[in-house]
Design a protein around this motif. Structure first.
Motif, PDB file in Angstrom:
ATOM      1  N   PHE A 146       0.833  -1.205   0.000  1.00  0.00           N
ATOM      2  CA  PHE A 146       0.000   0.000   0.000  1.00  0.00           C
ATOM      3  C   PHE A 146       0.868   1.255   0.000  1.00  0.00           C
ATOM      4  O   PHE A 146       0.563   2.236  -0.681  1.00  0.00           O
ATOM      5  CB  PHE A 146      -0.919   0.011   1.225  1.00  0.00           C
ATOM      6  CG  PHE A 146      -1.845  -1.174   1.302  1.00  0.00           C
ATOM      7  CD1 PHE A 146      -2.439  -1.696   0.162  1.00  0.00           C
ATOM      8  CD2 PHE A 146      -2.126  -1.777   2.516  1.00  0.00           C
ATOM      9  CE1 PHE A 146      -3.272  -2.791   0.223  1.00  0.00           C
ATOM     10  CE2 PHE A 146      -2.970  -2.867   2.594  1.00  0.00           C
ATOM     11  CZ  PHE A 146      -3.545  -3.377   1.443  1.00  0.00           C
ATOM     12  N   ARG A 147       1.942   1.222   0.780  1.00  0.00           N
ATOM     13  CA  ARG A 147       2.841   2.376   0.838  1.00  0.00           C
ATOM     14  C   ARG A 147       3.449   2.653  -0.527  1.00  0.00           C
ATOM     15  O   ARG A 147       3.547   3.808  -0.949  1.00  0.00           O
ATOM     16  CB  ARG A 147       3.948   2.115   1.860  1.00  0.00           C
ATOM     17  CG  ARG A 147       4.873   3.317   2.075  1.00  0.00           C
ATOM     18  CD  ARG A 147       6.183   2.886   2.689  1.00  0.00           C
ATOM     19  NE  ARG A 147       6.912   2.006   1.790  1.00  0.00           N
ATOM     20  CZ  ARG A 147       7.602   2.435   0.728  1.00  0.00           C
ATOM     21  NH1 ARG A 147       7.631   3.722   0.424  1.00  0.00           N
ATOM     22  NH2 ARG A 147       8.245   1.578  -0.045  1.00  0.00           N
ATOM     23  N   LEU A 148       3.840   1.600  -1.217  1.00  0.00           N
ATOM     24  CA  LEU A 148       4.433   1.746  -2.541  1.00  0.00           C
ATOM     25  C   LEU A 148       3.458   2.402  -3.510  1.00  0.00           C
ATOM     26  O   LEU A 148       3.810   3.343  -4.230  1.00  0.00           O
ATOM     27  CB  LEU A 148       4.864   0.380  -3.070  1.00  0.00           C
ATOM     28  CG  LEU A 148       5.336   0.324  -4.534  1.00  0.00           C
ATOM     29  CD1 LEU A 148       6.585   1.166  -4.713  1.00  0.00           C
ATOM     30  CD2 LEU A 148       5.595  -1.127  -4.946  1.00  0.00           C
ATOM     31  N   ILE A 149       2.227   1.910  -3.526  1.00  0.00           N
ATOM     32  CA  ILE A 149       1.221   2.447  -4.451  1.00  0.00           C
ATOM     33  C   ILE A 149       0.945   3.915  -4.152  1.00  0.00           C
ATOM     34  O   ILE A 149       0.954   4.768  -5.041  1.00  0.00           O
ATOM     35  CB  ILE A 149      -0.080   1.635  -4.364  1.00  0.00           C
ATOM     36  CG1 ILE A 149       0.159   0.205  -4.859  1.00  0.00           C
ATOM     37  CG2 ILE A 149      -1.181   2.288  -5.200  1.00  0.00           C
ATOM     38  CD1 ILE A 149      -1.009  -0.730  -4.604  1.00  0.00           C
ATOM     39  N   MET A 150       0.694   4.231  -2.871  1.00  0.00           N
ATOM     40  CA  MET A 150       0.337   5.600  -2.508  1.00  0.00           C
ATOM     41  C   MET A 150       1.510   6.550  -2.686  1.00  0.00           C
ATOM     42  O   MET A 150       1.352   7.665  -3.177  1.00  0.00           O
ATOM     43  CB  MET A 150      -0.169   5.642  -1.073  1.00  0.00           C
ATOM     44  CG  MET A 150      -1.524   4.959  -0.871  1.00  0.00           C
ATOM     45  SD  MET A 150      -2.820   5.647  -1.945  1.00  0.00           S
ATOM     46  CE  MET A 150      -2.867   7.348  -1.361  1.00  0.00           C
ATOM     47  N   GLN A 151       2.710   6.124  -2.278  1.00  0.00           N
ATOM     48  CA  GLN A 151       3.863   7.007  -2.391  1.00  0.00           C
ATOM     49  C   GLN A 151       4.184   7.321  -3.837  1.00  0.00           C
ATOM     50  O   GLN A 151       4.446   8.468  -4.198  1.00  0.00           O
ATOM     51  CB  GLN A 151       5.083   6.377  -1.718  1.00  0.00           C
ATOM     52  CG  GLN A 151       6.324   7.275  -1.790  1.00  0.00           C
ATOM     53  CD  GLN A 151       7.518   6.656  -1.081  1.00  0.00           C
ATOM     54  OE1 GLN A 151       7.428   5.560  -0.548  1.00  0.00           O
ATOM     55  NE2 GLN A 151       8.635   7.356  -1.099  1.00  0.00           N
ATOM     56  N   PHE A 152       4.141   6.306  -4.684  1.00  0.00           N
ATOM     57  CA  PHE A 152       4.447   6.531  -6.096  1.00  0.00           C
ATOM     58  C   PHE A 152       3.395   7.419  -6.738  1.00  0.00           C
ATOM     59  O   PHE A 152       3.693   8.336  -7.490  1.00  0.00           O
ATOM     60  CB  PHE A 152       4.531   5.213  -6.849  1.00  0.00           C
ATOM     61  CG  PHE A 152       4.771   5.393  -8.323  1.00  0.00           C
ATOM     62  CD1 PHE A 152       6.025   5.736  -8.795  1.00  0.00           C
ATOM     63  CD2 PHE A 152       3.737   5.254  -9.235  1.00  0.00           C
ATOM     64  CE1 PHE A 152       6.254   5.927 -10.150  1.00  0.00           C
ATOM     65  CE2 PHE A 152       3.947   5.437 -10.596  1.00  0.00           C
ATOM     66  CZ  PHE A 152       5.213   5.775 -11.050  1.00  0.00           C
ATOM     67  N   ALA A 153       2.121   7.157  -6.400  1.00  0.00           N
ATOM     68  CA  ALA A 153       1.044   7.933  -7.000  1.00  0.00           C
ATOM     69  C   ALA A 153       1.124   9.400  -6.615  1.00  0.00           C
ATOM     70  O   ALA A 153       0.950  10.291  -7.447  1.00  0.00           O
ATOM     71  CB  ALA A 153      -0.315   7.355  -6.579  1.00  0.00           C
TER      72      ALA A 153
END
Length: 248
Positions: free
Chosen positions: A42-49
């Motif tokens: 989840f962190r990866l998705i949100m941070q990248f977005a």
């Protein structure tokens, strides 16, 4: 680590495959994936977005929103994941706890700044994808959807009503069968008469009631008494905002 590297590529198809790989890895864990693995995903998705500001791009926004919603639904349904082969005993499947408040509700309410609108729209899509996965992929009964409606309305602020209404209509009401929509009307009426409901929640509730009635094409007999009480409560409400919005 591999997904983190791939998602930084400029090619759209590479980033998309990275998200598919991430979901497949978690789905293939046999229900034993650590909570930290989901948290990192989840962190990866949100941070990248957010860092790349791709939520302004319609294609990327839908892709990332679908990934977030799908992973949340997956984490809450570990028994539906690929089960390990061979002789047991196997460790019990781990259900992801607190995923919705932590990864959808809280980021939505905390979104601020110049990109807050883009973030809220992206999370709105994630809510819808999550609810659709719960209903269509994991086959939860449509009666459970009203439980999520309360969590959605709890996110309300004055400038986020359109997002909340979209979730309630597309993610909740439109996925309900006619009998469940009838029960949902009674449920909404009870929420509208609750002293804990804020003016913004009452407005969203009334508009959802109106939308559901239009969808049904009639006023169910079991809702008529609740409707009378709801109308009186809305029109006589101390908040001018609720009264004026209801009359409109």
């Amino acid at each position: 680590m591999i997904a983190t590297k791939l998602i930084k590529f400029h090619e759209e198809f590479v980033r998309q495959e990275a998200l598919y790989m991430l979901q497949n890895a978690l789905e293939g864990s046999g229900g034993s994936a650590a909570t930290s693995a989901y948290t990192e995903a989840f962190r990866l998705i949100m941070q990248f977005a957010v860092d790349a500001d791709v939520l302004e791009d319609p294609v990327s926004s839908v892709r990332d929103a679908e990934a977030l919603g799908s992973l949340l639904a997956l984490g809450m349904n570990p028994d539906a994941q690929v089960q390990p082969r061979g002789k047991g005993p196997f460790p019990p499947a781990k259900k992801l706890e607190g995923g919705l408040p932590r990864h959808l509700a809280l980021p939505f309410t905390k979104a601020s700044g110049t990109r807050s609108k883009d973030v809220r729209v992206g999370i709105t899509l994630s809510w819808v994808f999550f609810l659709q996965a719960i209903r269509l992929k994991y086959l939860h009964p449509d009666s459970e959807l009203q439980n999520y409606a309360i969590q959605v309305m709890d996110m309300l602020r004055a400038d986020t009503s359109a997002c909340v209404l979209y979730i309630l209509r597309v993610g909740v009401t439109n996925q309900m069968t006619e009998p469940t929509q009838r029960s949902f009307l009674v449920f909404l009426g009870q929420q509208l008469m609750s002293p804990d409901a804020s003016p913004s929640m009452k407005i969203a509730g009334l508009r959802t009631v109106s939308y559901t009635l239009k969808t049904l094409g009639e006023v169910p007999a079991e809702f008529k008494e609740v409707l009378d009480n709801t109308v009186v409560a809305a029109v006589s409400h101390s908040s001018q905002l609720v009264s004026s919005r209801f009359r409109i």
